[in-house]
Scaffold this active site. Structure first.
Site, PDB file in Angstrom:
ATOM      1  N   GLY A   1     -16.286-122.052 -26.263  1.00 37.75           N
ATOM      2  CA  GLY A   1     -16.464-121.272 -27.476  1.00 37.75           C
ATOM      3  C   GLY A   1     -17.784-121.505 -28.180  1.00 37.75           C
ATOM      4  O   GLY A   1     -18.002-121.007 -29.284  1.00 37.75           O
ATOM      5  N   CYS A   2     -18.668-122.227 -27.566  1.00 34.25           N
ATOM      6  CA  CYS A   2     -19.961-122.574 -28.176  1.00 34.25           C
ATOM      7  C   CYS A   2     -20.985-121.461 -27.940  1.00 34.25           C
ATOM      8  O   CYS A   2     -20.989-120.816 -26.894  1.00 34.25           O
ATOM      9  CB  CYS A   2     -20.465-123.884 -27.566  1.00 34.25           C
ATOM     10  N   GLY A   3     -21.868-121.283 -28.905  1.00 30.88           N
ATOM     11  CA  GLY A   3     -22.951-120.317 -28.767  1.00 30.88           C
ATOM     12  C   GLY A   3     -23.910-120.658 -27.640  1.00 30.88           C
ATOM     13  O   GLY A   3     -24.645-119.788 -27.160  1.00 30.88           O
TER      14      GLY A   3
END
Length: 160
Positions: free
Chosen positions: A39-41
């Protein structure tokens, strides 16, 4: 021969499928260890990490990924869901290990060892490890895996 206490080769970690993997199996390879989160950019870096691995080959180099939920709760997935995310969305073929903690008192022993050189402050912190299993450098999350800085350092280590 390197001092085992200064080497990641002393550790054993579990792959996503639950099988134990000795890091000594990676002796004589340059490694890039990365804490990842779906879920990290920075998750698009998974594609770049795979491209780097494809470019450099696996005879002397490998990427090792360690999912972690330590930063912003950005890794809600478990087990096969992590594997599916990495493979389907980003074409990952490098080893992905079980989700672990990478900082704090409950950090995985491997990461307690790695944190002696630099503690991750976010996802996609990268540790560069030489053929003897010694941490020689690290790259912050915003350093792209395909940057000339990363590639030059890996190539230098591969040629020594």
């Amino acid at each position: 021969m390197s001092d085992q206490s200064k080497s990641i080769h002393q550790f054993k970690v579990k792959l996503l499928n639950g099988i134990d993997k000795k890091l000594s199996d990676y002796k004589n390879k340059v490694l890039l260890l990365v804490n990842i989160a779906s879920g990290c950019g920075f998750a698009p870096q998974l594609k770049e990490l795979q491209a780097l691995r494809d470019e450099l080959g696996t005879d002397q180099f490998e990427v090792l990924a360690f999912p972690s939920n330590d930063f912003g709760r950005q890794e809600p997935l478990e087990g096969t869901a992590i594997s599916t995310f990495c493979e389907v969305n980003h074409g990952v073929k490098f080893p992905v290990f079980e989700k672990i903690m990478v900082r704090g008192e409950h950090a995985n022993p491997l990461y307690r060892f790695l944190n002696q050189s630099s503690t991750p402050r976010w996802n996609f912190h990268k540790y560069l490890v030489n053929k003897d299993g010694e941490v020689v450098d690290y790259f912050l999350p915003f350093t792209k895996p395909l940057s000339s800085k990363v590639k030059k350092k890996i190539n230098r280590l591969m040629n020594t």
